[in-house]
Design a protein around this motif. Structure first.
Motif, PDB file in Angstrom:
ATOM      1  N   GLY A  44       0.797  -1.222   0.000  1.00 29.81           N
ATOM      2  CA  GLY A  44       0.000   0.000   0.000  1.00 29.81           C
ATOM      3  C   GLY A  44       0.829   1.271   0.000  1.00 29.81           C
ATOM      4  N   PHE A  45       2.081   1.175  -0.460  1.00 30.41           N
ATOM      5  CA  PHE A  45       2.962   2.348  -0.458  1.00 30.41           C
ATOM      6  C   PHE A  45       2.378   3.464  -1.314  1.00 30.41           C
ATOM      7  CE2 PHE A  45       6.302   4.723  -2.681  1.00 30.41           C
ATOM      8  CZ  PHE A  45       6.949   5.302  -1.604  1.00 30.41           C
ATOM      9  N   ARG A  46       2.538   4.689  -0.837  1.00 31.55           N
ATOM     10  CA  ARG A  46       2.071   5.864  -1.577  1.00 31.55           C
ATOM     11  C   ARG A  46       3.009   7.028  -1.280  1.00 31.55           C
ATOM     12  NH1 ARG A  46      -1.374   6.702  -5.890  1.00 31.55           N
ATOM     13  NH2 ARG A  46      -1.947   8.910  -5.974  1.00 31.55           N
ATOM     14  N   ARG A  47       3.576   7.617  -2.312  1.00 30.79           N
ATOM     15  CA  ARG A  47       4.463   8.758  -2.131  1.00 30.79           C
ATOM     16  C   ARG A  47       3.618  10.020  -2.032  1.00 30.79           C
ATOM     17  NH1 ARG A  47       8.614  11.524  -6.226  1.00 30.79           N
ATOM     18  NH2 ARG A  47      10.036  12.472  -4.734  1.00 30.79           N
ATOM     19  N   GLY A  48       3.792  10.773  -0.932  1.00 30.43           N
ATOM     20  CA  GLY A  48       2.929  11.916  -0.692  1.00 30.43           C
ATOM     21  C   GLY A  48       3.544  13.259  -0.955  1.00 30.43           C
ATOM     22  N   SER A  49       4.904  13.327  -1.088  1.00 29.40           N
ATOM     23  CA  SER A  49       5.560  14.614  -1.268  1.00 29.40           C
ATOM     24  C   SER A  49       6.786  14.456  -2.155  1.00 29.40           C
ATOM     25  CB  SER A  49       5.979  15.196   0.087  1.00 29.40           C
ATOM     26  OG  SER A  49       6.844  16.312  -0.083  1.00 29.40           O
ATOM     27  N   ALA A  50       7.070  15.498  -2.961  1.00 34.07           N
ATOM     28  CA  ALA A  50       8.241  15.467  -3.828  1.00 34.07           C
ATOM     29  C   ALA A  50       9.534  15.529  -3.033  1.00 34.07           C
ATOM     30  CB  ALA A  50       8.187  16.631  -4.817  1.00 34.07           C
ATOM     31  N   ARG A  51       9.466  15.981  -1.784  1.00 37.29           N
ATOM     32  CA  ARG A  51      10.658  16.039  -0.928  1.00 37.29           C
ATOM     33  C   ARG A  51      10.855  14.767  -0.106  1.00 37.29           C
ATOM     34  NH1 ARG A  51      12.782  21.182  -0.769  1.00 37.29           N
ATOM     35  NH2 ARG A  51      11.395  22.922  -1.307  1.00 37.29           N
ATOM     36  N   GLU A  52       9.950  13.830  -0.234  1.00 37.72           N
ATOM     37  CA  GLU A  52      10.021  12.607   0.555  1.00 37.72           C
ATOM     38  C   GLU A  52      11.212  11.758   0.133  1.00 37.72           C
ATOM     39  OE1 GLU A  52       7.265   8.613   0.921  1.00 37.72           O
ATOM     40  OE2 GLU A  52       6.269  10.577   0.864  1.00 37.72           O
ATOM     41  N   GLU A  53      11.978  11.261   1.098  1.00 38.13           N
ATOM     42  CA  GLU A  53      13.131  10.419   0.811  1.00 38.13           C
ATOM     43  C   GLU A  53      12.676   9.015   0.399  1.00 38.13           C
ATOM     44  OE1 GLU A  53      16.239  11.350   0.679  1.00 38.13           O
ATOM     45  OE2 GLU A  53      15.771  13.424   1.282  1.00 38.13           O
ATOM     46  N   THR A  54      13.461   8.386  -0.467  1.00 43.45           N
ATOM     47  CA  THR A  54      13.135   7.048  -0.948  1.00 43.45           C
ATOM     48  C   THR A  54      13.574   6.001   0.075  1.00 43.45           C
ATOM     49  OG1 THR A  54      13.499   7.799  -3.212  1.00 43.45           O
ATOM     50  CG2 THR A  54      13.400   5.435  -2.855  1.00 43.45           C
ATOM     51  N   SER A  55      12.683   5.096   0.438  1.00 43.81           N
ATOM     52  CA  SER A  55      13.010   4.054   1.407  1.00 43.81           C
ATOM     53  C   SER A  55      13.916   3.001   0.776  1.00 43.81           C
ATOM     54  CB  SER A  55      11.732   3.388   1.916  1.00 43.81           C
ATOM     55  OG  SER A  55      11.102   2.664   0.863  1.00 43.81           O
ATOM     56  N   THR A  56      14.526   2.195   1.625  1.00 40.92           N
ATOM     57  CA  THR A  56      15.409   1.136   1.135  1.00 40.92           C
ATOM     58  C   THR A  56      14.656   0.138   0.274  1.00 40.92           C
ATOM     59  OG1 THR A  56      16.815   1.349   3.100  1.00 40.92           O
ATOM     60  CG2 THR A  56      16.997  -0.692   1.828  1.00 40.92           C
ATOM     61  N   LEU A  57      13.451  -0.247   0.717  1.00 33.75           N
ATOM     62  CA  LEU A  57      12.647  -1.180  -0.067  1.00 33.75           C
ATOM     63  C   LEU A  57      12.313  -0.601  -1.429  1.00 33.75           C
ATOM     64  CD1 LEU A  57      11.010  -3.761  -0.394  1.00 33.75           C
ATOM     65  CD2 LEU A  57       9.081  -2.612   0.734  1.00 33.75           C
ATOM     66  N   ALA A  58      11.949   0.678  -1.465  1.00 34.99           N
ATOM     67  CA  ALA A  58      11.626   1.313  -2.745  1.00 34.99           C
ATOM     68  C   ALA A  58      12.843   1.348  -3.665  1.00 34.99           C
ATOM     69  CB  ALA A  58      11.106   2.725  -2.506  1.00 34.99           C
TER      70      ALA A  58
END
Length: 318
Positions: A44-58
């Motif tokens: 259910g991953f959802r990116r909410g902001s352009a400044r959000e850092e990318t997780s390791t799984l992503a």
């Protein structure tokens, strides 16, 4: 006596193979993308902001997905359309001569950098981009770090461009015998955009936007930037400049949008950088110039292979 129909059988089968190859390629490339992205989709991953850092799984999922087009191109070249080395078929070589190759690679970085700067300037003038204060000391350090990041990430972008520029576009252009070149550009651009559908559904390129806004935006962005990558490939006879350009667009260009912006302002990729309408303007202007000056033409009967000693692409009999 020799049976004429038996003699002509390989020639009759070749057009069928050429039509089947791109279809098989697209099936494998897209299947690989959906499989690689399935852990994020199921969580259910959802990116909410352009400044959000990318997780390791992503990051792991994205890296796996980026190799899918190359895997698809290699499998098709070896199993569906055999006949020659994979390296030659996908233009996987250094542009020759050596000095011309260096200039071609520098163009692969300079062109998207110029397009991004122009897009940010247009966005700032229109009030859509919140330009912040620029400090040249910190910018030079950021640029050096970004260059290292581009170099380190090159294998991932080879994974994409061996498929799109190494295989799909040349095959679609060749299939039309040189008369359906516009169709080859449009189909490759649309296929390139729709391959990103899993990430678009999760807000990857356009965080906060619904799919019915992000998918059309991605179609426009990819259709306009793909001819730029193709031009870099055509003028060098190699996928390497296109790989560098793609790496810059996906990393440094996005980084420029963040680095040059007011740190307190919200960022909307639909209105900023190469993925937004300012980028569509500058990319469209460059593509129009390239088309009007004949720089987007390809050899009519074969995919582009290596360059000649003079640097011009050579063709093999189709």
């Amino acid at each position: 006596m020799t049976n004429p129909s038996a003699t002509n059988l390989p020639a009759a089968r070749e057009p069928v193979q050429r039509r089947r190859g791109p279809v098989v390629y697209l099936v494998i490339a897209n299947l690989g993308m959906w499989i690689a992205m399935s852990p994020l989709l199921l969580s259910g991953f959802r990116r909410g902001s352009a400044r959000e850092e990318t997780s390791t799984l992503a990051e792991v999922c994205i890296a796996a997905a980026m190799f899918a087009p190359a895997l698809a191109a290699i499998l098709v070249t070896r199993l569906v359309e055999p006949g020659g080395r994979v390296r030659d078929a996908l233009a996987l070589q250094w542009p020759r001569p050596w000095g011309r190759g260096v200039r071609a690679c520098l163009m692969g970085l300079a062109v998207p950098a110029g397009l991004t700067a122009a897009a940010l300037a247009i966005g700032t003038a229109a009030g859509a981009y919140p330009m912040g204060e620029l400090h040249w000391g910190t910018l030079s350090g950021w640029a050096g770090g970004m260059l290292v990041q581009i170099v380190v990430s090159l294998p991932l972008f080879f994974g994409e461009e061996l498929g799109w520029q190494g295989y799909l576009f040349p095959h679609l252009a060749r299939a039309g015998g040189g008369t359906h070149l516009l169709r080859a550009y449009l189909l490759t651009g649309c296929a390139f955009a729709l391959w990103h559908l899993p990430t678009l559904l999760m807000g990857g390129q356009y965080p906060g936007r619904p799919w019915y806004a992000s998918v059309p935006a991605m179609l426009v962005s990819c259709t306009l930037i793909l001819p730029v990558f193709t031009w870099l490939r055509l003028r060098s006879g190699s996928v390497l400049p296109a790989v560098l350009a793609h790496a810059f667009v996906s990393s440094a260009s996005v980084g420029m949008v963040k680095e040059f912006a007011d740190p307190t302002a919200a960022l909307d990729p639909l209105h900023m950088g190469l993925t937004g309408w300012p980028g569509w303007i500058v990319s469209g202007a460059l593509v129009t110039f390239l088309a009007l000056t004949g720089r987007l033409r390809t050899p009519p009967h074969a995919p582009i292979s290596g360059p000649t000693p003079t640097g011009h692409p050579v063709t093999k009999g189709g």
